[in-house]
Enzyme design. Sequence first.
Site, PDB file in Angstrom:
ATOM      1  CD  GLU A   1      14.037  -3.558   8.907  1.00 48.17           C
ATOM      2  OE1 GLU A   1      14.235  -3.917   9.904  1.00 48.17           O
ATOM      3  OE2 GLU A   1      13.911  -3.309   7.710  1.00 48.17           O
TER       4      GLU A   1
ATOM      5  CG  HIS B   1      14.171  -4.805   4.759  1.00 49.85           C
ATOM      6  ND1 HIS B   1      14.134  -5.309   5.141  1.00 49.85           N
ATOM      7  CD2 HIS B   1      12.729  -5.107   3.556  1.00 49.85           C
ATOM      8  CE1 HIS B   1      12.677  -6.509   5.256  1.00 49.85           C
ATOM      9  NE2 HIS B   1      12.666  -6.082   4.176  1.00 49.85           N
TER      10      HIS B   1
ATOM     11  CD  GLU C   1      18.211  -3.491   4.447  1.00 44.68           C
ATOM     12  OE1 GLU C   1      18.270  -3.072   4.921  1.00 44.68           O
ATOM     13  OE2 GLU C   1      18.513  -4.601   4.598  1.00 44.68           O
TER      14      GLU C   1
ATOM     15  CG  HIS D   1      10.921  -6.056   8.812  1.00 43.76           C
ATOM     16  ND1 HIS D   1      11.706  -7.535   9.513  1.00 43.76           N
ATOM     17  CD2 HIS D   1      11.591  -5.298   7.983  1.00 43.76           C
ATOM     18  CE1 HIS D   1      12.090  -7.371   9.156  1.00 43.76           C
ATOM     19  NE2 HIS D   1      12.815  -6.539   8.969  1.00 43.76           N
TER      20      HIS D   1
HETATM   21 ZN    ZN Z   1      14.437  -5.491   6.900  1.00 44.30          ZN
END
Ligand code: ZN
Length: 498
Positions: free
Chosen positions: A342, A395, A460, A327
């Site tokens: 995030e 992420h 993640e 992102h």
């Molecule tokens: Zn993400």
Amino acid sequence: MRFRWLLLLPSFLSVFLFSAAVQAGELSFWRFDTNQNRLSFSTRGGGVQPKAQLISDPARVVIDLPGTTLAGPTANQRLRGGIKEIRVGQVDDRTTRIVVELEPGYTLDPKQVKFRGITASQWTVDFPRPQRIGSSPSAPPPRRPPQEESTNFRYFQSLGAKSTQPTLTADVSQLATIESVELTNNQTQLLIRADLAVRATSTWDAIAKAYRITIPGARLADRIRGPQLSASSPVARILLRQQDFRTVVILVQPATGTQIGELNQLTDQLLALQLQQTRPLTPSVATIPVPPPERPGSVLPPTRPTSPVPLPGVRNTRVVVMVDPGHGGSDPGAIGRGGIRETDIVLSIGQQVAALLQQQGIQVFMTRNGDYDVGLGSRVVMAERVNADLFVSIHANAIDLSRSDINGLETYYYSSDRALRLAQTIHVSILQSLDIQNRGIRTARFFVLRKTSMPSVLVEVGFVTGGEDSVKLSNSTYRSQMARAIARGILQYIQQYT
Ligand SMILES: [Zn+2]
């Protein structure tokens, strides 16, 4: 995380300070009392545990205030009686620096510098009277003449088109816009980013004593992002100029001890100028102890003592790793409990992973090193251009905010055995170092995993919507531990499989 920068606009020459988006304390007040030789300062919005050093040539006490931004503009105060001046500025987006510089030929005993924290946000520092070098037997002899230039705050300047130049507005839409110039990759790279494809030529300009980059078919953005230059930056000065209505010229003046390498085209829209530090740090540095504040209150961030697991050394340091914080810019990623984003979490972790790998001699690139947009395609192209051997995307997970019960680590790969091994090594390293639920190693058809040719994984690091994970991920100590665990996994993989 957003960078704070200084910008000079040609139309009205004044300095703007954009306030940082991060939640941090602010240096709201400082004063130097010459009668008592006492510096007082206070912060609001958060306390601070200062760090201080005495650095030689010229002798100066450097006080860093981690987690603190500067409320007002940068400032200088000229003084007399052995102390030359006080400078207050910002070294990075989360650290304010106060420099107390002595007159040339003077020094002081670092043990006599007394810090006192009345509270975590109210401090005084008593300085001993500076002594002429040579008048005290313990004073170190001067190593070389004082370098005035070495502690000045560096600057970044952007000049628009000269007013005499014709402005052909019809043409502007076809021109690429130079959007930002940033120092990345641990200050070894100057990245120039455009919104359309650009080509550049470069040469050493002997008159300007600077490296000149000429970009035809381009214009400067109205508010161009520039790097935060400090005394330790490899670049002394960056000057951007709209040469004519369709040519941008960037002059990069290296700092003493920096060698400018080649200008690489990373992607169509991204140019990277390599910067190399040739000079080892020569000034002597003495740490000045700072006691904790007398009444810490509740404003100090938690500083849990940690015993970090040592990182494995690697023999194969020719490995190139691309770290990919997800992102950025207009895409904040998932928004979790308490508004945590995030994009901020993964950038913070990604930057630390990169720094840790670099410390072990690994060559690291990052797909982004700030809060800006980077397309998925560009991330893949960057990894291929630098011939990355490994690609590690970072992420944070999310699910409906009502599901605070869902927490834990997931590591993804697409299909190859090597990617699976990389995923396993990183996943296990995290589970060994951190208290986090195990949601397993999984396969997924994520773009960056499918389109990259090297082993690539996507970690993640937890759920921003999770009751447990959101609290942990908001804590900078936890994020550092996470970064260390990821770096350790990558290093173990390199050690075993390359
Ligand atoms: Zn993400």
